[in-house]
Design a protein around this motif. Structure first.
Motif, PDB file in Angstrom:
ATOM      1  N   VAL A  60       0.835  -1.187   0.000  1.00  0.00           N
ATOM      2  CA  VAL A  60       0.000   0.000   0.000  1.00  0.00           C
ATOM      3  C   VAL A  60       0.878   1.248   0.000  1.00  0.00           C
ATOM      4  O   VAL A  60       0.601   2.228  -0.675  1.00  0.00           O
ATOM      5  CB  VAL A  60      -0.943  -0.001   1.219  1.00  0.00           C
ATOM      6  CG1 VAL A  60      -1.736   1.281   1.289  1.00  0.00           C
ATOM      7  CG2 VAL A  60      -1.869  -1.203   1.158  1.00  0.00           C
ATOM      8  N   GLN A 105      -9.484  -9.335  10.421  1.00  0.00           N
ATOM      9  CA  GLN A 105      -8.380  -8.906   9.584  1.00  0.00           C
ATOM     10  C   GLN A 105      -8.394  -7.395   9.468  1.00  0.00           C
ATOM     11  O   GLN A 105      -9.453  -6.770   9.521  1.00  0.00           O
ATOM     12  CB  GLN A 105      -8.535  -9.511   8.184  1.00  0.00           C
ATOM     13  CG  GLN A 105      -7.322  -9.264   7.306  1.00  0.00           C
ATOM     14  CD  GLN A 105      -7.529  -9.751   5.894  1.00  0.00           C
ATOM     15  OE1 GLN A 105      -8.453  -9.327   5.223  1.00  0.00           O
ATOM     16  NE2 GLN A 105      -6.676 -10.632   5.440  1.00  0.00           N
ATOM     17  N   ASN A 152      -7.236  -4.694   6.681  1.00  0.00           N
ATOM     18  CA  ASN A 152      -6.773  -4.627   5.303  1.00  0.00           C
ATOM     19  C   ASN A 152      -6.897  -3.205   4.814  1.00  0.00           C
ATOM     20  O   ASN A 152      -7.996  -2.711   4.568  1.00  0.00           O
ATOM     21  CB  ASN A 152      -7.626  -5.572   4.457  1.00  0.00           C
ATOM     22  CG  ASN A 152      -7.096  -5.673   3.045  1.00  0.00           C
ATOM     23  OD1 ASN A 152      -6.443  -4.751   2.543  1.00  0.00           O
ATOM     24  ND2 ASN A 152      -7.364  -6.781   2.415  1.00  0.00           N
ATOM     25  N   ASN A 153      -5.756  -2.559   4.671  1.00  0.00           N
ATOM     26  CA  ASN A 153      -5.781  -1.138   4.321  1.00  0.00           C
ATOM     27  C   ASN A 153      -6.096  -0.863   2.871  1.00  0.00           C
ATOM     28  O   ASN A 153      -6.140   0.283   2.464  1.00  0.00           O
ATOM     29  CB  ASN A 153      -4.442  -0.498   4.681  1.00  0.00           C
ATOM     30  CG  ASN A 153      -4.436  -0.039   6.102  1.00  0.00           C
ATOM     31  OD1 ASN A 153      -5.106  -0.657   6.932  1.00  0.00           O
ATOM     32  ND2 ASN A 153      -3.748   1.031   6.394  1.00  0.00           N
ATOM     33  N   ARG A 154      -6.282  -1.906   2.100  1.00  0.00           N
ATOM     34  CA  ARG A 154      -6.605  -1.655   0.708  1.00  0.00           C
ATOM     35  C   ARG A 154      -8.038  -1.163   0.568  1.00  0.00           C
ATOM     36  O   ARG A 154      -8.412  -0.601  -0.451  1.00  0.00           O
ATOM     37  CB  ARG A 154      -6.384  -2.911  -0.126  1.00  0.00           C
ATOM     38  CG  ARG A 154      -4.905  -3.131  -0.392  1.00  0.00           C
ATOM     39  CD  ARG A 154      -4.620  -4.558  -0.693  1.00  0.00           C
ATOM     40  NE  ARG A 154      -5.163  -4.939  -1.987  1.00  0.00           N
ATOM     41  CZ  ARG A 154      -5.321  -6.183  -2.382  1.00  0.00           C
ATOM     42  NH1 ARG A 154      -4.993  -7.157  -1.590  1.00  0.00           N
ATOM     43  NH2 ARG A 154      -5.806  -6.450  -3.567  1.00  0.00           N
ATOM     44  N   VAL A 155      -8.849  -1.424   1.562  1.00  0.00           N
ATOM     45  CA  VAL A 155     -10.207  -0.899   1.516  1.00  0.00           C
ATOM     46  C   VAL A 155     -10.188   0.449   2.219  1.00  0.00           C
ATOM     47  O   VAL A 155      -9.914   0.551   3.403  1.00  0.00           O
ATOM     48  CB  VAL A 155     -11.206  -1.863   2.171  1.00  0.00           C
ATOM     49  CG1 VAL A 155     -12.607  -1.315   2.040  1.00  0.00           C
ATOM     50  CG2 VAL A 155     -11.105  -3.219   1.513  1.00  0.00           C
ATOM     51  N   TYR A 156     -10.479   1.472   1.456  1.00  0.00           N
ATOM     52  CA  TYR A 156     -10.301   2.843   1.906  1.00  0.00           C
ATOM     53  C   TYR A 156     -11.125   3.175   3.138  1.00  0.00           C
ATOM     54  O   TYR A 156     -12.349   3.056   3.131  1.00  0.00           O
ATOM     55  CB  TYR A 156     -10.676   3.763   0.749  1.00  0.00           C
ATOM     56  CG  TYR A 156     -10.525   5.233   1.041  1.00  0.00           C
ATOM     57  CD1 TYR A 156      -9.282   5.780   1.327  1.00  0.00           C
ATOM     58  CD2 TYR A 156     -11.634   6.066   1.013  1.00  0.00           C
ATOM     59  CE1 TYR A 156      -9.149   7.117   1.584  1.00  0.00           C
ATOM     60  CE2 TYR A 156     -11.511   7.414   1.260  1.00  0.00           C
ATOM     61  CZ  TYR A 156     -10.260   7.942   1.549  1.00  0.00           C
ATOM     62  OH  TYR A 156     -10.132   9.274   1.797  1.00  0.00           O
ATOM     63  N   GLU A 157     -10.459   3.585   4.156  1.00  0.00           N
ATOM     64  CA  GLU A 157     -11.069   4.025   5.406  1.00  0.00           C
ATOM     65  C   GLU A 157     -11.966   3.005   6.092  1.00  0.00           C
ATOM     66  O   GLU A 157     -12.700   3.328   7.011  1.00  0.00           O
ATOM     67  CB  GLU A 157     -11.822   5.360   5.200  1.00  0.00           C
ATOM     68  CG  GLU A 157     -10.813   6.493   5.015  1.00  0.00           C
ATOM     69  CD  GLU A 157     -11.452   7.863   4.908  1.00  0.00           C
ATOM     70  OE1 GLU A 157     -12.612   7.916   4.492  1.00  0.00           O
ATOM     71  OE2 GLU A 157     -10.776   8.842   5.243  1.00  0.00           O
ATOM     72  N   MET A 158     -11.949   1.774   5.588  1.00  0.00           N
ATOM     73  CA  MET A 158     -12.713   0.716   6.267  1.00  0.00           C
ATOM     74  C   MET A 158     -11.823  -0.514   6.392  1.00  0.00           C
ATOM     75  O   MET A 158     -12.160  -1.590   5.915  1.00  0.00           O
ATOM     76  CB  MET A 158     -13.956   0.364   5.456  1.00  0.00           C
ATOM     77  CG  MET A 158     -14.957   1.484   5.370  1.00  0.00           C
ATOM     78  SD  MET A 158     -16.440   0.963   4.499  1.00  0.00           S
ATOM     79  CE  MET A 158     -15.919   1.081   2.813  1.00  0.00           C
ATOM     80  N   ASN A 204     -10.875  -2.334   8.891  1.00  0.00           N
ATOM     81  CA  ASN A 204     -11.131  -3.385   9.878  1.00  0.00           C
ATOM     82  C   ASN A 204     -12.251  -4.285   9.397  1.00  0.00           C
ATOM     83  O   ASN A 204     -13.336  -3.817   9.107  1.00  0.00           O
ATOM     84  CB  ASN A 204     -11.529  -2.764  11.212  1.00  0.00           C
ATOM     85  CG  ASN A 204     -10.541  -1.706  11.631  1.00  0.00           C
ATOM     86  OD1 ASN A 204      -9.341  -1.946  11.626  1.00  0.00           O
ATOM     87  ND2 ASN A 204     -11.038  -0.524  11.942  1.00  0.00           N
ATOM     88  N   MET A 205     -11.962  -5.555   9.330  1.00  0.00           N
ATOM     89  CA  MET A 205     -13.015  -6.442   8.855  1.00  0.00           C
ATOM     90  C   MET A 205     -13.081  -7.757   9.597  1.00  0.00           C
ATOM     91  O   MET A 205     -12.102  -8.216  10.178  1.00  0.00           O
ATOM     92  CB  MET A 205     -12.911  -6.683   7.356  1.00  0.00           C
ATOM     93  CG  MET A 205     -11.547  -6.669   6.763  1.00  0.00           C
ATOM     94  SD  MET A 205     -11.656  -6.749   4.969  1.00  0.00           S
ATOM     95  CE  MET A 205     -11.435  -5.049   4.533  1.00  0.00           C
ATOM     96  N   ILE A 206     -14.277  -8.290   9.561  1.00  0.00           N
ATOM     97  CA  ILE A 206     -14.495  -9.631  10.089  1.00  0.00           C
ATOM     98  C   ILE A 206     -15.087 -10.407   8.926  1.00  0.00           C
ATOM     99  O   ILE A 206     -16.148 -10.054   8.410  1.00  0.00           O
ATOM    100  CB  ILE A 206     -15.463  -9.605  11.276  1.00  0.00           C
ATOM    101  CG1 ILE A 206     -14.739  -8.958  12.459  1.00  0.00           C
ATOM    102  CG2 ILE A 206     -15.933 -10.997  11.634  1.00  0.00           C
ATOM    103  CD1 ILE A 206     -15.595  -8.780  13.667  1.00  0.00           C
ATOM    104  N   ILE A 207     -14.357 -11.370   8.465  1.00  0.00           N
ATOM    105  CA  ILE A 207     -14.762 -12.022   7.231  1.00  0.00           C
ATOM    106  C   ILE A 207     -14.705 -13.533   7.337  1.00  0.00           C
ATOM    107  O   ILE A 207     -13.903 -14.087   8.097  1.00  0.00           O
ATOM    108  CB  ILE A 207     -13.855 -11.580   6.052  1.00  0.00           C
ATOM    109  CG1 ILE A 207     -12.384 -11.658   6.443  1.00  0.00           C
ATOM    110  CG2 ILE A 207     -14.193 -10.181   5.599  1.00  0.00           C
ATOM    111  CD1 ILE A 207     -11.431 -11.205   5.366  1.00  0.00           C
TER     112      ILE A 207
END
Lengths: 1078, 600
Positions: free
Chosen positions: A494, A675, A677-683, A685-688
């Motif tokens: 990134v 996880q 993942n900074n590739r998703v802009y401004e979001m 933080n994820m639970i996947i």
């Protein structure tokens, strides 16, 4: 009678001699018999420490004369225990000799029971410590190569932490790891890489399903049982084993790259072809880096940078120090050991360190009660990211440190001195190989703890209860560094153009408990020809784990690998962080086995194991695995007695089933992980949910195995061995099946069936066994045939290894074929001037192909389709060369594997040589794909085969004028000796000429040792002192053109075996060592 | 007896050790814990947006969706797979697109859809969406993103499987569903989503909020009611060649959908939180500087960091920034587009850029080629806050998916098609369009004069169609528009003819001078062209009093024939959609079948 006369004469002669020399001469005679009272001929009888000796005659009689010196008479014979008798004043010494407690007589714990190897009904092969320590490898399993029939041990690459694959009787698993179950001292472990070879007493591999069935689940691909050394009875003993040695590049000259002149020639040819002979434009590509065409000859004298030499041809060293202490007191036996192993490998920044500690103790407080306790600890540090890109994140298939070294320009380019502004020099010219190593670094540190204990209680005579418990805990911390020139930094990060690091922390823990109850019926039978016993048991194991991955980016550009590890917390940004708790993996099992033997002739055995695994949904949880085996020891029949010098002849048959649940936990329902993942802009933080689709219908994979074996021992066991035939069919294979387009990449399914069948021979021949001279040869060979019987309705499973553009897939699994089958184009040499008509358009040269000529669309060079272009066979006649023209090119699976070894001793000198071989397998030479085609990269070096003109590759240049040759006749004349196409291709293609035969014969190790006479060493209170020298990988006979035929680089999936792409070269090593026992 | 007791004790102890075969991880996240918590649900939705960050968008959608239309064109002139994709000629096995994993657009969007489905099911079960407004808004957002991912899939592939529930063993393989089924579901989803959200609930344009749901409702309604290539009724997933037609479904007719769509757009307009930039150029300068913040023109932009390669591969090649990388441009604008704008239209010089940027940072007039026009909306030279350090680095620009001008022009088109009783009418339609024109012309009088020339609905529809071309050229909306109007092939044919006319200075181009002149516009780094209209007949020289003009002789005559010959390779009305990639067809065990005459 004749013999007697002879003996008498000898005696008389000796008497005479003795009489004349030594007045104290004393005549001794006697008879040597076995335990059953039979006479033993051929037994050597001699006085200890002298050359005075005789051999017993047909009736077992001997006569010998003592002539001073030693007072101890030694009786020795192959297969029997050596005996010593003190003569003093005795005249007649009769001796009863016992069978030697050899390796086969040792009791090992197989299937929760102590059994003697020779009584086994299933198919088991074994090696002892000597075989394991003969090779100075970081992973002792490397030493097993070629030593056991049907056990194929291959080392994927030459790095110190190399992955060693053990395959028992071929491979059945299509997408999963087909490695056997490893059990160390009864405890199943994930990896055996970190064991110290000095600690291992023996390795037994259980090959058929009867032998493995008692291990139920997980035993389907064979079981490797490792028994570590335990304390011997006796006083305190201290021993030291150590060696030091050097390592060097084993086969450096195998791959040759273009010389500076040839490199300049090729680049000139490329530039001219690219611009179709327009020299003004070609200058743009050529002159700015190489200078004028007219000056090209200057390159003939230019020294070449040997990048492979600089990166890989360093003198490494290896050393190992191991101390063992053991002792026993009244009711306690114990041993402790410490080992330190260290290796500096041949590649830059590549080294290995390991420390092992172990302790074992047995305590028998009461005759009916005994306890055992063992603990092992290892700490391993592996430095270096290896030579290929298999573990590089987000990488291009053709990256890799070896390829980088092979392909980097052999001469300095102008850009090295000048500022080219923002030109991305790494994409353009490749990365300086030394920089490449520095910018791709890795440090893995592993810690393993294994603790287990057991209590055995003899409740009533012959009824034993054993309660075992243990824990295995592993931590693995990885720090991967990606410097400025690394592919990941340039393309995947990134934050571009700043160093990155990926930190992984993996923790796993298994807790296990086993209770077994065994009863021996020996007191219940009046007729002692009946022997029977029964075993019942229950096992519970619980595993859990957690892995954390942190990607840190934006380090200051000056940061090195070590700095990113130490100062990770101060990275500019943690761009991705993943935390995964693996689902608990629980296994509950019940098992039982009954053995019955009648009169040492007929044996029958049956086992049953039921396993419940949490990896499957409740309705599919239980798997029941029965097995039976029978044997007939023909040699114990009365009609065989005394016949043909047969000592043992045993026929065995077994049938069994074994299960497999070796897929990750948590695949029966959706679970989430967290996880960042900074590739998703401004979001970020994820639970996947994962990329694997859950499958609630998963069930056990089962292997059905038939095994017929014949064991023999002839001529006082001078010749012994076994022959085995087997047929293993694995059904309901657990396959990680592609589910493209559904939103998940794959799903675990029970699908299809694979069969392995084959025949194995192993034999050992004792050529000579004399007191001061012994020589024996042993060897084995195994043939295995692998077939995919069914894919459960699926047409085929296709995989692309990444070197064949536009061909879609180069590995295809289909029914009726073996695994590892490669598909590609069939080469048809290259186009000559035939069918081409030259046409000048302005100052550019075009070669117009005749309309009926094959269109190399999509595969060969469509930009410069001209004489010299590679040509392929159009299999389907559609006038196009594309994926439809793929043909079967062969399988990477070998037809046969095996090895042989020679062991001998002469006085105090011992020597051994061990060879291993493999034949009928094919190798995918991806190095060659990338070194004989320009592909998409400019200014990269190629292999010698690609040198333009000079009887190598086709050239379109008139090297006198520098112009493209436009006269077809002249062009044909210039290229009349061309052996290969012009390497100017726009993308890589894969054809049969990159498939090479991988058969080889390797001298794995050769060692010569000398044991100092005990009489000498005892003066220094040393029981045994042996010094030795040893060499490993001394030669490898093969027709393979790459560095080493034992290679497997695309290991991320088992679907693409046998690819040689930027593999870490193997080394040759020479060591000097010493064994001391106090 | 004692022994037996002990034995029993040990056996029992052994069994107690055998706890039930518990499968849970130590801190397993399951549906009930994730979707009952607002923060965790938000994290789960981030996972849905992750599709945009995959290669499917980065190297496929951003580059290859859009051209060829009458305004956008792929620059590569070779007969190769990638450019042919833009020419309606593509095989299911083209390596570039045949990506079986979830990094490809087909697998990747279905992964996002599956994650959205899991979130929707979880929220229904555990989210208390009936009472908790925040959870309801998250539910609405999940519905909207799912619809967005579906829209892109349908724009690429025509029909795709209908997956509106998490996958089970039974639904592992699904055939393609009819567009009617998909559109009805998506439209009702967007309606419901808009109701569940409020305008102010989201702070960013990179999240799909209420305005996005409403705008997408209108866009999808117009697509659903419009033309498209579709298999005959009931023939989806049978290999049917299909025809260009409208839906027969009564619920998907314009008279049903248009009033609802216009109401949806009117809601956005009434809300007042969005407005046009004063100058067209400012919008794109902000875009190039990754500024697509809320409260301006952008309604929804794709939340991509890192792999966003939209700008750089569609931008003007910039040898000033990347000396070695002249040829990184994939797409540009058609050779005649420049000539479709009025000379005073501000959008012309922003959109149509005639040359590369030279190594001195100034447009290089010597490289002018009448066949190759770049898309001037995307300029690396405009990037200020963030410099791409290499051509391989990500541009980090957020692809603009829906902007307020589109809302106005859609409203104009809907109003034009609707009677006054339904809130429409010609006058209303003109009112919606007027702000767009005023900005383009920077002159109210000219805008009004333009509008005044249209006196009936039919001719005004033509004006709307033209204005959409001029406003959105290079933004990937044109193809969808042409398809729904049912004029894809017709327009491409007309465009091909128009470029030939331009080359020959015939038809509406008769009277153009043969040569043109260029110079660097004083006080600027851009070029000024002279000789592009019939009025500009003067001969200029370098030594002209107004200075520095360079001549390009026979300018129009140098337009390459490939510009009309390569307009399309396959028939756009028969190969409108891409085939589903071969590896995905293979992996779906014969359940999924390509229509439209694609083999495999």
């Amino acid at each position: 009678m004749k013999q007697a006369i002879k003996t008498a004469m000898v005696c008389a002669f000796l008497l005479l001699l003795a009489g004349s020399v030594d007045a104290l001469a004393q005549s001794i005679k006697g008879k040597v018999t076995d335990e059953k009272g039979h006479a033993l001929p051929g037994v050597t009888v001699y006085f200890k420490g002298t050359t005075n000796g005789v051999v017993t005659d047909e009736k077992g009689a001997y006569a010998i004369t003592k002539r001073g010196g030693s007072d101890v008479l030694v009786f020795s014979c192959v297969g029997l225990k050596e005996q010593e008798q003190v003569v003093t004043n005795r005249v007649i010494i009769n001796v009863t000799m016992q069978e030697a407690m050899n390796f086969l007589d040792e009791a090992v714990s197989i299937g929760y029971q102590e059994v003697k190897r020779k009584d086994l009904l299933g198919s088991v092969v074994s090696v002892d410590n000597k075989a394991i320590t003969s090779l100075p490898a970081t992973n002792f399993a490397e030493a097993l190569a070629g030593k056991m029939a049907g056990v194929n041990v291959t080392t994927a690459e030459g790095d110190p932490g190399a992955s060693v694959s053990i395959k028992v009787r071929g491979t059945a698993s299509i997408t999963q790891d087909g490695s056997p179950l490893y059990i160390v001292d009864g405890f199943p472990v994930n990896s055996i890489a970190d064991l110290s070879p000095q600690d291992i007493k023996s390795v037994d591999v259980l090959k058929d399903a009867f032998s493995t069935a008692i291990y139920g689940s997980r035993g389907a691909y064979g079981v490797v049982l490792i028994t570590t050394k335990e304390a011997a009875r006796g006083k305190v003993s201290l021993s030291y084993d150590g060696y030091y040695g050097v390592k060097m590049f084993a086969n450096k000259d195998a791959v040759q790259v273009l010389s500076p002149y040839e490199f300049a020639q090729f680049n000139y040819e490329y530039a001219m072809a690219f611009y179709r002979g327009d020299r003004n434009k070609a200058q743009y590509k050529y002159n700015q880096y190489f200078g004028e065409f007219e000056d090209m000859a200057l390159y003939k004298d230019a020294p070449a940078n040997d990048w492979v030499g600089k990166v890989f041809d360093n003198l490494g060293y290896t050393q190992n120090h191991s101390v063992q202490l053991s002792g026993s007191a009244d009711r306690v036996r114990w041993n402790a050991s410490y080992s330190h192993m260290e290796e500096q490998a041949i590649m830059l920044n590549s080294n290995y360190k390991r420390d092992n500690l172990s302790f074992r103790a047995f305590f028998t407080p009461l005759p009916k009660l005994s306890f055992s306790f063992g603990t092992r600890y290892s700490n391993t540090l592996v430095q270096g990211a290896g030579a290929n890109s298999v573990n590089d994140k987000g990488t291009n298939y053709s990256n890799g440190r070896l390829l980088s070294a092979l392909r980097y320009t052999p001469i300095p380019f102008r850009y090295h001195e000048e500022d080219l502004g923002d030109v991305d020099v790494n994409s353009y010219f490749g990365t300086n190989p030394i920089q490449d190593v520095e910018d791709n670094d890795n440090r893995t540190s592993r810690e393993n703890w294994n603790i287990n204990g057991s209590a055995t209680w003899t409740i009533i005579p012959n009824l034993k209860l054993k309660v075992e418990g243990g824990m295995d805990a592993n931590t693995s911390i990885g720090d991967r560094f990606y410097g400025l020139t690394s592919y990941y930094t340039r393309f995947g990060a990134v934050i571009p153009n700043q160093p990155n690091s990926i930190h992984t922390d993996q923790k796993d823990r298994t807790v296990r408990s086993v209770n077994t109850l065994s009863y021996n019926f020996k007191n219940l039978f009046r007729d002692n020809r009946h022997v029977a016993d029964v075993l019942l048991g229950q096992e519970y194991s619980f595993s859990t784990g957690n892995s954390e991955t942190v990607t840190a980016q934006g380090f200051p550009t000056s940061f090195t690998s070590e700095m990113t590890r130490l100062y990770r917390g101060s990275a500019a940004q943690i761009t991705s962080s993943t935390n995964t708790f693996s689902e608990n993996n629980v296994l509950l099992s019940f098992f039982g086995r009954a053995n019955y033997v009648f009169d040492n002739r007929y044996s029958l055995s049956a086992a049953l194991r039921a396993d419940a695994s949490s990896k499957f949904a409740p309705q599919n949880r239980w798997g029941v695995f029965p097995s039976v085996a029978a044997s007939w020891t023909i040699s114990n029949e009365s009609f065989m007695r005394g016949l043909f010098n047969v000592d043992q002849l045993k026929l065995r048959y077994s049938f069994g089933t074994a299960g497999n649940n070796r897929i990750p936990s948590g695949n029966i329902r959706t679970t989430f992980f967290s996880q960042q993942n900074n590739r998703v802009y401004e979001m970020p933080n994820m639970i996947i949910p994962g990329e694997v689709m859950p499958n609630p219908d998963l069930r056990w994979e089962i292997t059905y195995s038939h095994n017929i074996g014949l064991d023999y021992a002839l001529f006082h066991s001078r010749l012994s061995g076994s022959i085995e035939l087997y047929n293993n069919t694995t059904k309901d294979l657990l396959i990680n099946f592609p589910t493209s387009g559904t939103g998940y990449n794959t799903q675990y399914r029970n699908l299809g069936s694979v069969r392995n069948r084959g025949i194995e021979f192993s034999t050992r021949f004792i050529v000579v066994e004399k007191r001061n001279f012994g020589l024996n040869v042993s060897g084995n060979i195994a043939f295995n045939q692998n077939r995919v019987i069914s894919l459960g309705g699926v047409d085929k499973i296709e995989t692309n290894s990444g070197y064949a553009y536009g061909l879609y897939a180069d590995y295809i699994v289909t029914e009726g074929e073996p695994l590892g089958m490669m598909y590609g184009l069939q080469s048809d040499g290259f186009y000559t001037t035939e069918g081409f008509t030259p046409r000048m358009q302005g100052n550019q040269l075009f070669w117009d192909p005749d309309p009926e000529m094959l269109n190399p669309e999509g595969v060969a060079n469509s930009r410069w389709f001209a004489p010299g272009a590679p040509r392929f066979i159009d299999q389907n006649g559609d006038n196009k060369i594309n994926a439809d023209d793929r043909v079967k090119l062969g399988s990477t699976l070998p037809i046969g594997t095996g090895g042989f070894s020679l062991n001998g001793n002469l006085y105090g000198v011992d020597f051994s040589a061990s060879f291993n071989f493999c034949f009928g397998n094919k190798i995918y030479n991806a190095n060659s794909v990338l070194l004989t085609q320009r592909g998409q990269y400019e200014y990269r070096n190629l292999s010698k085969d690609a040198a333009p003109g000079n009887g190598h590759a086709w050239t379109n240049i008139d090297w006198n004028t520098g112009e493209l040759i436009s006269d077809p006749e002249l062009l044909a004349e210039v290229n009349k000796d061309a052996t290969t196409w012009s390497p100017y291709t726009v993308q890589n293609f894969f054809s049969d000429q990159y498939i090479e035969d991988g058969s080889f014969l390797r001298l794995g190790s050769l060692s010569i040792g000398y044991t100092l006479p005990e009489s000498f060493t005892q003066r220094f209170h040393v029981q045994k002192l042996r010094i030795y020298v040893s060499g490993s990988n001394l030669f490898c006979l093969t027709r393979y053109s790459g560095y080493d035929p034992e290679v497997n680089c695309r290991r991320s999936t088992p679907l693409t075996p046998g690819v040689d792409c930027s593999a870490y070269p193997k080394s040759r090593s020479y060591i000097v060592g010493v064994n001391i026992t106090l | 007896m004692k022994k037996i007791n002990t034995l029993l004790f040990i056996a029992t102890a052994g069994l107690i050790a055998c706890q039930p075969l518990s499968q849970k991880a130590q801190s397993s996240f399951d549906d009930s814990s994730v979707f009952s918590n607002e923060a965790l649900t938000r994290y789960a939705l981030s996972g849905v947006y992750m599709s945009y960050a995959e290669n499917g968008y980065g190297t496929d959608y951003f580059l290859l969706y859009g051209p060829n239309t009458d305004v956008e064109v792929v620059q590569n002139t070779t007969d190769a797979d990638t450019p042919n994709l833009c020419r309606y000629s593509i095989s299911p096995t083209v390596a570039k697109l045949d990506i079986p994993s979830t990094t490809g657009i087909f697998g990747g969007n279905f992964r996002g859809i599956e994650r959205a489905n899991i979130a929707l099911r979880g929220l229904e079960q555990y989210g208390n969406i009936g009472e908790n407004k925040n959870m309801a808004a998250l539910y609405g957002e999940a519905l909207t993103v799912r619809a967005l991912l579906y829209t892109d899939l349908m724009n690429l592939y025509g029909e795709v499987p209908a997956r509106f529930e998490p996958i089970t063993t039974e639904t592992k393989y699904l055939p393609k569903a009819d567009k009617d089924v998909l559109y009805k579901q998506l439209l009702s989803d967007l309606e419901q989503a808009a109701d569940m959200m409020d305008f102010k609930s989201l702070p960013r344009t990179t999240q799909a909020g209420k305005a996005c749901a409403l705008g997408m409702y209108a866009r999808l309604a117009m697509q659903a009611a419009g033309y498209s290539l579709r298999p005959d009724e009931g023939k989806v997933n049978t290999g049917d060649p299909g025809t260009v037609r409208k839906s027969n479904d009564p619920e998907l007719q314009a008279e049903v959908l248009y009033p609802k769509a216009l109401k949806a757009l009117q809601q956005i307009i009434d809300y007042g939180g969005f407005h046009l930039y004063d100058k067209f150029e400012e919008l794109w300068q902000d875009y190039c500087n990754q500024n697509t913040s809320i409260g301006k023109e952008v309604i929804y932009a794709l939340p991509v960091n890192g792999s966003g390669t939209h700008l750089k591969f569609n931008a003007i090649p910039d040898t000033h920034v990347f000396p070695a990388q002249e040829n990184m441009n994939y797409n540009g604008v058609q050779s005649n587009l420049y000539f479709r704008y009025a000379a005073y239209d501000q959008r012309r010089d922003v959109t149509c850029y005639p040359t590369k940027i030279g190594s001195n940072g100034v447009a290089d007039g010597t490289k002018i080629n009448p066949s190759i026009w770049y898309n001037g909306k995307f300029r690396i030279s405009w990037m200020k806050s963030y410099k791409m350090a290499s051509r391989d680095a990500a541009d980090q620009c957020k692809y603009i998916y829906l902007r307020y001008a589109d809302v106005l022009l859609m409203a104009s088109e809907l109003a034009n098609a609707l009677p006054e009783s339904a809130g429409g009418g010609l006058q209303k339609a003109k009112e919606y369009m007027r702000p767009v024109l005023v900005r383009a012309f920077q002159n109210e009088a000219k805008a009004d004069a333009y509008l005044a020339t249209y006196e009936d609905t039919e001719s005004f529809q033509e004006a709307i169609m033209e204005q959409r071309a001029l406003e959105f050229a290079g933004e990937g909306l044109r193809r969808t528009d042409l398809i729904r109007w049912g004029i894809l092939k017709k327009t491409l044919d007309e465009c091909a003819q128009d470029i030939q006319d331009l080359r020959n200075r015939a038809g509406r181009y008769s009277g153009l001078p043969t040569d043109i002149y260029w110079r660097v516009k004083p006080g600027s780094e851009d070029l000024e062209l002279y000789g592009t209209t019939a009025d500009e007949q003067e001969k200029k020289t370098v030594t002209d009093p107004d200075g520095g003009w360079n001549k390009i002789g026979n300018f129009y005559g140098r337009i390459g024939s490939y510009r009309w010959e390569l307009m399309y390779k396959g028939n756009p009305d028969e190969k409108t959609w891409r085939p589903i990639p071969a590896s995905i067809i293979t992996a779906n065990m014969g359940v999924l079948v390509n229509d439209y005459g694609y083999t495999l």
